[in-house]
Design a protein around this motif. Structure first.
Motif, mmCIF file in Angstrom:
data_model
loop_
_atom_site.group_PDB
_atom_site.id
_atom_site.type_symbol
_atom_site.label_atom_id
_atom_site.label_comp_id
_atom_site.label_asym_id
_atom_site.label_seq_id
_atom_site.Cartn_x
_atom_site.Cartn_y
_atom_site.Cartn_z
ATOM 1 N N SER A 182 2.800 5.131 2.082
ATOM 2 C CA SER A 182 3.617 5.009 0.870
ATOM 3 C C SER A 182 2.995 5.679 -0.343
ATOM 4 C CB SER A 182 3.932 3.547 0.565
ATOM 5 O OG SER A 182 2.787 2.875 0.083
ATOM 6 N N ILE A 183 1.687 5.883 -0.339
ATOM 7 C CA ILE A 183 1.056 6.568 -1.475
ATOM 8 C C ILE A 183 0.823 8.049 -1.186
ATOM 9 C CG2 ILE A 183 -0.009 4.473 -2.392
ATOM 10 C CD1 ILE A 183 -2.701 5.491 -1.235
ATOM 11 N N THR A 184 1.172 8.477 0.020
ATOM 12 C CA THR A 184 0.976 9.891 0.369
ATOM 13 C C THR A 184 2.321 10.529 0.698
ATOM 14 O OG1 THR A 184 0.442 9.274 2.650
ATOM 15 C CG2 THR A 184 -1.419 9.559 1.135
ATOM 16 N N SER A 200 5.697 8.902 -0.472
ATOM 17 C CA SER A 200 5.696 8.369 -1.846
ATOM 18 C C SER A 200 7.087 8.403 -2.482
ATOM 19 C CB SER A 200 4.693 9.123 -2.714
ATOM 20 O OG SER A 200 5.029 10.488 -2.784
ATOM 21 N N SER A 207 8.739 5.211 -1.808
ATOM 22 C CA SER A 207 7.984 4.042 -2.243
ATOM 23 C C SER A 207 8.576 3.464 -3.515
ATOM 24 C CB SER A 207 6.524 4.441 -2.490
ATOM 25 O OG SER A 207 5.798 3.376 -3.026
ATOM 26 N N TYR A 235 7.698 0.192 0.272
ATOM 27 C CA TYR A 235 8.980 0.890 0.351
ATOM 28 C C TYR A 235 10.071 -0.141 0.214
ATOM 29 C CZ TYR A 235 7.837 -0.630 5.093
ATOM 30 O OH TYR A 235 7.426 -1.379 6.161
#
Length: 196
Positions: free
Chosen positions: A75-77, A80, A83, A88
Motif C-alpha cells: 500500500s505504500i509502494t 499507493s 491506498s 486500502y
C-alpha cells in the motif's frame, strides 16, 4: 527468571510463513500491476497457520501479521494509488475473511491429508469470494444494493477467485509439502506435548 524454552517448531513455522509471504511481494513487484491480482500466498498462509500452530493466539496472530506487513508494504509502494493512507479501501473485509480462513485451517486440518487439504482450500476460496466481495458490493454505486446486485458483483469476481484458488493450491503445496518433509527429516519438528 522463568525458563524460556526454545521451540524450533514455532520458529520454522514462522520462517516458512514469512518466506512464502515474501513470494507475494516478489510476484506483485515483478509483474504488471494487476496481472496477478489475487494470485497470492495469503490463503495458503491462513490454512498453514491454522493447521500447524496449536496455540490459538499464534495460529491467528502470525498469519494475520504476515498479511498486514505485506499489505502495508504494497500500500505504500506500487498500490499507493489504491491506498486510503493506511492500507486500502475495505481492508477490514479481507481481514475478516482471513481470520475465517485461519479458522477453517484449525477446524478442517486437524488431520492433514490430501482430501482435507482440498476441502479446506475450496472452503477458504468460497469464504474469500463471499466476504471480500461483500465489501466491494456494499455502498458501491456500480451495483444495486440488493441480492441481484451482490450476485452481479460475485459473478465479476470469478476470474479473481480462480487466481486465488490457483495461488492457494500452489503455495499451499509448497508450504504443507515442505513442512511435512521437514517433519519427517527432523523429528524435533513433530508436535509433541509442547505448544507451538
Amino acid at each position: 527468571m522463568a525458563h524460556l524454552k526454545f521451540n524450533p517448531r514455532t520458529l520454522i513455522l514462522l520462517l516458512m510463513i514469512l518466506a512464502i509471504t515474501a513470494f507475494r511481494l516478489l510476484v506483485t513487484f515483478n509483474s504488471d500491476e494487476l496481472q496477478f491480482a489475487n494470485f497470492s500466498s495469503i490463503g495458503a498462509v491462513a490454512l498453514f497457520g491454522g493447521a500447524y500452530f496449536k496455540d490459538h493466539l499464534k495460529a491467528f496472530a502470525f498469519p494475520i501479521l504476515s498479511l498486514f506487513l505485506s499489505d502495508f508494504i504494497l500500500s505504500i509502494t506500487i498500490f499507493s494509488k489504491y491506498s486510503n493512507g493506511f492500507l486500502y479501501e475495505g481492508w477490514y473485509w479481507t481481514y475478516i475473511a482471513f481470520a475465517l480462513m485461519v479458522l477453517v485451517g484449525r477446524m478442517l486440518l486437524k488431520n492433514i491429508n490430501v482430501v482435507n487439504l482440498l476441502a479446506s482450500t475450496l472452503s477458504i476460496v468460497l469464504i474469500h469470494w463471499l466476504v471480500t466481495d461483500l465489501g466491494v458490493w456494499i455502498n458501491n454505486p456500480a451495483y444495486t444494493q440488493d441480492l441481484p446486485g451482490y450476485w452481479s458483483c460475485l459473478i465479476k469476481a470469478i476470474p479473481f477467485e480462480i487466481r486465488f484458488l490457483e495461488g492457494t493450491v500452489i503455495y499451499g503445496t509448497l508450504l504443507f509439502g515442505a513442512f511435512e518433509i521437514l517433519k519427517a527429516k527432523y523429528p524435533v519438528l513433530k508436535l509433541q506435548m509442547q505448544k507451538s
